[in-house]
Design a protein around this motif. Structure first.
Motif, PDB file in Angstrom:
ATOM      1  N   SER A   1      27.287 147.526  -5.471  1.00  0.00           N
ATOM      2  CA  SER A   1      26.842 148.583  -4.554  1.00  0.00           C
ATOM      3  C   SER A   1      26.448 149.846  -5.311  1.00  0.00           C
ATOM      4  O   SER A   1      25.517 150.547  -4.916  1.00  0.00           O
ATOM      5  CB  SER A   1      27.904 148.887  -3.503  1.00  0.00           C
ATOM      6  OG  SER A   1      29.066 149.396  -4.098  1.00  0.00           O
TER       7      SER A   1
ATOM      8  N   ARG B   1      29.474 137.589  -3.100  1.00  0.00           N
ATOM      9  CA  ARG B   1      29.706 139.031  -3.165  1.00  0.00           C
ATOM     10  C   ARG B   1      28.605 139.794  -2.448  1.00  0.00           C
ATOM     11  O   ARG B   1      28.879 140.775  -1.753  1.00  0.00           O
ATOM     12  CB  ARG B   1      29.799 139.508  -4.623  1.00  0.00           C
ATOM     13  CG  ARG B   1      30.875 138.831  -5.445  1.00  0.00           C
ATOM     14  CD  ARG B   1      32.320 139.204  -5.125  1.00  0.00           C
ATOM     15  NE  ARG B   1      32.780 139.150  -3.773  1.00  0.00           N
ATOM     16  CZ  ARG B   1      33.311 138.065  -3.167  1.00  0.00           C
ATOM     17  NH1 ARG B   1      33.452 136.942  -3.807  1.00  0.00           N
ATOM     18  NH2 ARG B   1      33.720 138.114  -1.907  1.00  0.00           N
TER      19      ARG B   1
ATOM     20  N   GLY C   1      41.808 147.255  -4.917  1.00  0.00           N
ATOM     21  CA  GLY C   1      41.427 145.946  -4.416  1.00  0.00           C
ATOM     22  C   GLY C   1      41.477 144.874  -5.475  1.00  0.00           C
ATOM     23  O   GLY C   1      41.867 145.092  -6.617  1.00  0.00           O
ATOM     24  N   SER C   2      41.050 143.693  -5.070  1.00  0.00           N
ATOM     25  CA  SER C   2      41.052 142.535  -5.958  1.00  0.00           C
ATOM     26  C   SER C   2      39.783 142.530  -6.805  1.00  0.00           C
ATOM     27  O   SER C   2      38.923 143.408  -6.674  1.00  0.00           O
ATOM     28  CB  SER C   2      41.149 141.257  -5.121  1.00  0.00           C
ATOM     29  OG  SER C   2      40.025 141.178  -4.262  1.00  0.00           O
TER      30      SER C   2
ATOM     31  N   ARG D   1      29.766 144.010   5.252  1.00  0.00           N
ATOM     32  CA  ARG D   1      30.505 145.276   5.310  1.00  0.00           C
ATOM     33  C   ARG D   1      29.594 146.409   5.782  1.00  0.00           C
ATOM     34  O   ARG D   1      30.018 147.307   6.484  1.00  0.00           O
ATOM     35  CB  ARG D   1      31.086 145.592   3.932  1.00  0.00           C
ATOM     36  CG  ARG D   1      32.048 146.737   3.937  1.00  0.00           C
ATOM     37  CD  ARG D   1      32.662 146.997   2.584  1.00  0.00           C
ATOM     38  NE  ARG D   1      31.607 147.286   1.616  1.00  0.00           N
ATOM     39  CZ  ARG D   1      31.596 146.853   0.369  1.00  0.00           C
ATOM     40  NH1 ARG D   1      32.565 146.097  -0.072  1.00  0.00           N
ATOM     41  NH2 ARG D   1      30.619 147.159  -0.442  1.00  0.00           N
TER      42      ARG D   1
ATOM     43  N   ALA E   1      29.232 139.526   1.236  1.00  0.00           N
ATOM     44  CA  ALA E   1      30.353 140.388   1.640  1.00  0.00           C
ATOM     45  C   ALA E   1      29.896 141.845   1.760  1.00  0.00           C
ATOM     46  O   ALA E   1      30.299 142.548   2.697  1.00  0.00           O
ATOM     47  CB  ALA E   1      31.495 140.272   0.638  1.00  0.00           C
ATOM     48  N   ILE E   2      29.041 142.297   0.842  1.00  0.00           N
ATOM     49  CA  ILE E   2      28.511 143.659   0.920  1.00  0.00           C
ATOM     50  C   ILE E   2      27.637 143.815   2.153  1.00  0.00           C
ATOM     51  O   ILE E   2      27.731 144.809   2.878  1.00  0.00           O
ATOM     52  CB  ILE E   2      27.714 144.003  -0.368  1.00  0.00           C
ATOM     53  CG1 ILE E   2      28.659 144.096  -1.559  1.00  0.00           C
ATOM     54  CG2 ILE E   2      26.952 145.306  -0.191  1.00  0.00           C
ATOM     55  CD1 ILE E   2      27.963 144.182  -2.902  1.00  0.00           C
TER      56      ILE E   2
ATOM     57  N   GLU F   1      32.091 144.024  -6.076  1.00  0.00           N
ATOM     58  CA  GLU F   1      31.268 144.565  -4.991  1.00  0.00           C
ATOM     59  C   GLU F   1      31.008 146.054  -5.197  1.00  0.00           C
ATOM     60  O   GLU F   1      29.906 146.539  -4.910  1.00  0.00           O
ATOM     61  CB  GLU F   1      31.932 144.309  -3.640  1.00  0.00           C
ATOM     62  CG  GLU F   1      31.930 142.852  -3.247  1.00  0.00           C
ATOM     63  CD  GLU F   1      32.830 142.543  -2.062  1.00  0.00           C
ATOM     64  OE1 GLU F   1      33.220 143.488  -1.335  1.00  0.00           O
ATOM     65  OE2 GLU F   1      33.137 141.361  -1.866  1.00  0.00           O
ATOM     66  N   LEU F   2      31.991 146.804  -5.700  1.00  0.00           N
ATOM     67  CA  LEU F   2      31.789 148.219  -6.011  1.00  0.00           C
ATOM     68  C   LEU F   2      30.705 148.376  -7.074  1.00  0.00           C
ATOM     69  O   LEU F   2      29.834 149.235  -6.960  1.00  0.00           O
ATOM     70  CB  LEU F   2      33.093 148.865  -6.481  1.00  0.00           C
ATOM     71  CG  LEU F   2      32.987 150.294  -7.013  1.00  0.00           C
ATOM     72  CD1 LEU F   2      32.530 151.250  -5.920  1.00  0.00           C
ATOM     73  CD2 LEU F   2      34.314 150.732  -7.596  1.00  0.00           C
TER      74      LEU F   2
ATOM     75  N   ASP G   1      37.156 140.734  -6.641  1.00  0.00           N
ATOM     76  CA  ASP G   1      35.902 140.625  -5.902  1.00  0.00           C
ATOM     77  C   ASP G   1      35.489 141.967  -5.295  1.00  0.00           C
ATOM     78  O   ASP G   1      34.306 142.286  -5.236  1.00  0.00           O
ATOM     79  CB  ASP G   1      35.959 139.527  -4.838  1.00  0.00           C
ATOM     80  CG  ASP G   1      37.195 139.560  -3.976  1.00  0.00           C
ATOM     81  OD1 ASP G   1      38.100 140.365  -4.255  1.00  0.00           O
ATOM     82  OD2 ASP G   1      37.259 138.778  -3.008  1.00  0.00           O
ATOM     83  N   GLU G   2      36.454 142.792  -4.883  1.00  0.00           N
ATOM     84  CA  GLU G   2      36.128 144.116  -4.361  1.00  0.00           C
ATOM     85  C   GLU G   2      35.615 145.036  -5.475  1.00  0.00           C
ATOM     86  O   GLU G   2      34.752 145.880  -5.238  1.00  0.00           O
ATOM     87  CB  GLU G   2      37.340 144.724  -3.667  1.00  0.00           C
ATOM     88  CG  GLU G   2      37.711 143.982  -2.391  1.00  0.00           C
ATOM     89  CD  GLU G   2      39.051 144.402  -1.824  1.00  0.00           C
ATOM     90  OE1 GLU G   2      39.178 144.406  -0.591  1.00  0.00           O
ATOM     91  OE2 GLU G   2      39.966 144.713  -2.610  1.00  0.00           O
TER      92      GLU G   2
ATOM     93  N   LYS H   1      33.624 157.458  -5.641  1.00  0.00           N
ATOM     94  CA  LYS H   1      34.375 156.326  -5.099  1.00  0.00           C
ATOM     95  C   LYS H   1      35.797 156.245  -5.655  1.00  0.00           C
ATOM     96  O   LYS H   1      36.708 155.781  -4.978  1.00  0.00           O
ATOM     97  CB  LYS H   1      33.655 155.004  -5.410  1.00  0.00           C
ATOM     98  CG  LYS H   1      32.313 154.865  -4.735  1.00  0.00           C
ATOM     99  CD  LYS H   1      32.486 154.602  -3.275  1.00  0.00           C
ATOM    100  CE  LYS H   1      31.150 154.316  -2.625  1.00  0.00           C
ATOM    101  NZ  LYS H   1      31.268 154.068  -1.211  1.00  0.00           N
TER     102      LYS H   1
END
Length: 177
Positions: free
Chosen positions: A123, A169, A112-113, A176, A172-173, A119-120, A115-116, A103
């Motif tokens: 995930s 979060r 990203g911010s 997406r 959001a995942i 999320e990484l 929150d991203e 990644k």
């Protein structure tokens, strides 16, 4: 920290003492890289002395430095320490590192911010462990995210996300995917 609970407690107490002594002597907070080097030196001594049992704990240090920004270091029981863009510890460490490497390949840091980036992390855990998480099954700590009191700006202190923030979060995942 991953490893022996008793060794982790002793290592945390030692790290707090080292940081407090540094602040007392120098008048400013101990940088993350300096603390990582000090803990690695202490761990290395434990592996060399015949009468001392090596500490069975891997330490991950996270901080936001005024000069260098966000920092992440990991110290192992043998006395080796290194800085990372992203890292993992524990039973499926190598699988998580491989996923993060894919990644973040050829990137200075996670894009990203905050929150991203969270999320990484979620995930990555979900992929490596093959589990779909619920908000009560995760505990997430951040440094440098939004202020907990809702005011503008970023908070340079460590804090854990609430279950509602984790749920956002996870949503959001899911959206997406």
């Amino acid at each position: 920290m991953t490893g022996s609970i008793a060794d982790a407690r002793a290592s945390v107490d030692r790290a707090r003492g080292e940081a407090a002594e540094f602040r007392y002597k120098n008048g400013y907070e101990m940088p993350c890289d300096v603390l990582a080097k000090r803990l690695a030196n202490i761990n290395q001594v434990y592996t060399q002395r015949a009468y001392m049992r090596p500490l069975g704990v891997a330490t991950t240090l996270v901080s936001v430095d005024d000069e260098f920004g966000p920092q992440l270091y990991k110290c192992d029981p043998a006395g080796y320490y290194v800085g990372y863009k992203a890292t993992a510890s524990g039973p499926k460490q190598q699988e998580a590192l491989n996923h993060l490497e894919k990644k973040l390949k050829n990137k200075e840091h996670a894009p990203g911010s905050w929150d991203e980036v969270v999320e990484l992390g979620i995930s990555t855990l979900s992929t490596v462990l093959s589990v779909d998480f619920k908000k009560g099954e995760l505990e997430i700590g951040i440094v440098g995210g939004p202020r907990a009191d809702g005011q503008e700006g970023t908070d340079t202190e460590f804090r854990t996300l609430t279950e509602d923030e984790i749920e956002e979060r996870l949503q959001a995942i899911a959206e997406r995917d």
